[in-house]
Scaffold this active site. Sequence first.
Site, PDB file in Angstrom:
ATOM      1  N   SER A 144      -3.434  14.554   3.873  1.00 48.76           N
ATOM      2  CA  SER A 144      -2.697  13.296   4.016  1.00 48.76           C
ATOM      3  C   SER A 144      -1.350  13.581   4.658  1.00 48.76           C
ATOM      4  O   SER A 144      -0.753  14.639   4.429  1.00 48.76           O
ATOM      5  CB  SER A 144      -2.464  12.652   2.650  1.00 48.76           C
ATOM      6  OG  SER A 144      -1.579  11.548   2.774  1.00 48.76           O
ATOM      7  N   TYR A 158       0.339  13.479  -5.726  1.00 46.30           N
ATOM      8  CA  TYR A 158      -0.708  13.405  -4.697  1.00 46.30           C
ATOM      9  C   TYR A 158      -0.280  14.179  -3.451  1.00 46.30           C
ATOM     10  O   TYR A 158      -1.046  14.970  -2.896  1.00 46.30           O
ATOM     11  CB  TYR A 158      -0.949  11.929  -4.367  1.00 46.30           C
ATOM     12  CG  TYR A 158      -1.805  11.631  -3.161  1.00 46.30           C
ATOM     13  CD1 TYR A 158      -3.195  11.664  -3.252  1.00 46.30           C
ATOM     14  CD2 TYR A 158      -1.227  11.290  -1.937  1.00 46.30           C
ATOM     15  CE1 TYR A 158      -3.987  11.375  -2.138  1.00 46.30           C
ATOM     16  CE2 TYR A 158      -1.999  10.994  -0.831  1.00 46.30           C
ATOM     17  CZ  TYR A 158      -3.382  11.033  -0.944  1.00 46.30           C
ATOM     18  OH  TYR A 158      -4.158  10.737   0.164  1.00 46.30           O
TER      19      TYR A 158
HETATM   20  P1  NAP Z   1     -11.528   5.349  -0.835  1.00 44.41           P
HETATM   21  O1  NAP Z   1     -11.832   4.234   0.100  1.00 44.41           O
HETATM   22  O2  NAP Z   1     -10.876   5.072  -2.143  1.00 44.41           O
HETATM   23  O3  NAP Z   1     -12.877   6.175  -1.079  1.00 44.41           O
HETATM   24  C1  NAP Z   1     -12.835   7.289  -1.921  1.00 44.41           C
HETATM   25  C2  NAP Z   1     -14.177   7.979  -1.895  1.00 44.41           C
HETATM   26  O4  NAP Z   1     -14.094   9.169  -2.706  1.00 44.41           O
HETATM   27  C3  NAP Z   1     -15.296   7.144  -2.486  1.00 44.41           C
HETATM   28  O5  NAP Z   1     -16.486   7.461  -1.815  1.00 44.41           O
HETATM   29  C4  NAP Z   1     -15.348   7.629  -3.947  1.00 44.41           C
HETATM   30  O6  NAP Z   1     -16.618   7.484  -4.544  1.00 44.41           O
HETATM   31  C5  NAP Z   1     -15.040   9.093  -3.743  1.00 44.41           C
HETATM   32  N1  NAP Z   1     -14.487   9.769  -4.913  1.00 44.41           N
HETATM   33  C6  NAP Z   1     -13.353   9.470  -5.592  1.00 44.41           C
HETATM   34  N2  NAP Z   1     -13.172  10.336  -6.603  1.00 44.41           N
HETATM   35  C7  NAP Z   1     -14.220  11.196  -6.556  1.00 44.41           C
HETATM   36  C8  NAP Z   1     -14.606  12.307  -7.321  1.00 44.41           C
HETATM   37  N3  NAP Z   1     -13.881  12.734  -8.380  1.00 44.41           N
HETATM   38  N4  NAP Z   1     -15.752  12.947  -6.997  1.00 44.41           N
HETATM   39  C9  NAP Z   1     -16.495  12.535  -5.944  1.00 44.41           C
HETATM   40  N5  NAP Z   1     -16.174  11.500  -5.181  1.00 44.41           N
HETATM   41  C10 NAP Z   1     -15.056  10.831  -5.488  1.00 44.41           C
HETATM   42  O7  NAP Z   1     -10.602   6.444  -0.122  1.00 44.41           O
HETATM   43  P2  NAP Z   1     -10.246   6.750   1.415  1.00 44.41           P
HETATM   44  O8  NAP Z   1      -9.009   6.007   1.742  1.00 44.41           O
HETATM   45  O9  NAP Z   1     -11.435   6.630   2.264  1.00 44.41           O
HETATM   46  O10 NAP Z   1      -9.808   8.270   1.253  1.00 44.41           O
HETATM   47  C11 NAP Z   1     -10.613   9.357   1.679  1.00 44.41           C
HETATM   48  C12 NAP Z   1      -9.708  10.574   1.775  1.00 44.41           C
HETATM   49  O11 NAP Z   1      -8.668  10.291   2.706  1.00 44.41           O
HETATM   50  C13 NAP Z   1      -9.022  10.937   0.460  1.00 44.41           C
HETATM   51  O12 NAP Z   1      -8.997  12.343   0.319  1.00 44.41           O
HETATM   52  C14 NAP Z   1      -7.620  10.390   0.647  1.00 44.41           C
HETATM   53  O13 NAP Z   1      -6.679  11.101  -0.119  1.00 44.41           O
HETATM   54  C15 NAP Z   1      -7.430  10.615   2.124  1.00 44.41           C
HETATM   55  N6  NAP Z   1      -6.378   9.767   2.710  1.00 44.41           N
HETATM   56  C16 NAP Z   1      -6.496   8.424   2.745  1.00 44.41           C
HETATM   57  C17 NAP Z   1      -5.471   7.668   3.311  1.00 44.41           C
HETATM   58  C18 NAP Z   1      -5.515   6.167   3.390  1.00 44.41           C
HETATM   59  O14 NAP Z   1      -4.480   5.546   3.722  1.00 44.41           O
HETATM   60  N7  NAP Z   1      -6.649   5.520   3.125  1.00 44.41           N
HETATM   61  C19 NAP Z   1      -4.334   8.307   3.821  1.00 44.41           C
HETATM   62  C20 NAP Z   1      -4.256   9.682   3.768  1.00 44.41           C
HETATM   63  C21 NAP Z   1      -5.286  10.408   3.213  1.00 44.41           C
HETATM   64  P3  NAP Z   1     -17.060   6.056  -5.255  1.00 44.41           P
HETATM   65  O15 NAP Z   1     -17.337   5.097  -4.114  1.00 44.41           O
HETATM   66  O16 NAP Z   1     -18.303   6.396  -6.015  1.00 44.41           O
HETATM   67  O17 NAP Z   1     -15.914   5.639  -6.108  1.00 44.41           O
END
Ligand code: NAP
Length: 250
Positions: A144, A158
């Site tokens: 991130s 985080y």
């Molecule tokens: P999201 O929409 O909340 O999706 C999270 C995903 O991770 C879902 O598939 C969830 O499964 C799964 N998950 C959560 N906890 C888990 C665990 N303990 N074991 C296995 N799977 C788990 O998140 P996102 O925004 O796509 O984020 C994806 C990655 O990008 C993360 O690492 C996040 O930190 C990073 N990121 C995101 C942003 C942003 O602005 N969105 C920015 C920087 C970095 P379920 O569907 O079953 O809950």
Amino acid sequence: MERKVVLITGGSRGIGAATARMAAHRGWDVVISYQHQRDAAEAVVADVQLAGTRALAVQADVGDEAEVLALFGAVDAQFGRLDALVNNAGVVDRAQTVAEMSVQRLERMFRVNTIGSFICAREAVRRMSTRHGGRGGAIVNVSSIASRLGAPGQYVDYAAAKGALDVMTLGLAKEVAAQGIRVNAVRPGLIETDIHASGGQPDRVERLAPNVPMQRGGRAEEVADAILWLMSDGSHYTTGSLVDISGGNL
Ligand code: NAP
């Protein structure tokens, strides 16, 4: 020719789901893991299959070693090869100052975002390393931009967990570079996914977008594009790189 296989953790929603769909369109067989949302995972599997490649969804908490071992066991049993790992599963928590944070919160943050990625990377290296009889491969860590910015007043925990992932990217890349494995990371900025609502800030992207030099949040597909490049042969000579995808918010 046998298709390559990618395992994407947290592939049921957001960036992971976008990566799974894009990988299928580019000819990869796709395994996704998820934690709770089976219906969302099955919808991604159906889309991947529509694109004409094989797909599997496995429930596995990345922070639980036994569940991760079962996840990789399922990949072995059903696909018999692994060519790329996307360490994407990640969580945030409610906005808090460090002064307010409990040990339980800190443990969850590091267990899922950092230790989970380490365990998955370990299992991938054991399968892909030419030293272990594998044919090489790629690991892409989803970090991130918070690891650069620090996320003060919101989630320094985080940001620190992702900072550890950045360092793992650098160290592991050097450790396995001569074993046919490339290790890189993407560092997304504000991306339109459910993660903000899960941290109690459903309007976060809309609220903070004016602070982004490009004046908007990003789409999950805009991160997936970079992940696909880092997984592919197009990035053959790239390892240990941290690719910022944040609309200029650095
Ligand atoms: P999201 O929409 O909340 O999706 C999270 C995903 O991770 C879902 O598939 C969830 O499964 C799964 N998950 C959560 N906890 C888990 C665990 N303990 N074991 C296995 N799977 C788990 O998140 P996102 O925004 O796509 O984020 C994806 C990655 O990008 C993360 O690492 C996040 O930190 C990073 N990121 C995101 C942003 C942003 O602005 N969105 C920015 C920087 C970095 P379920 O569907 O079953 O809950």
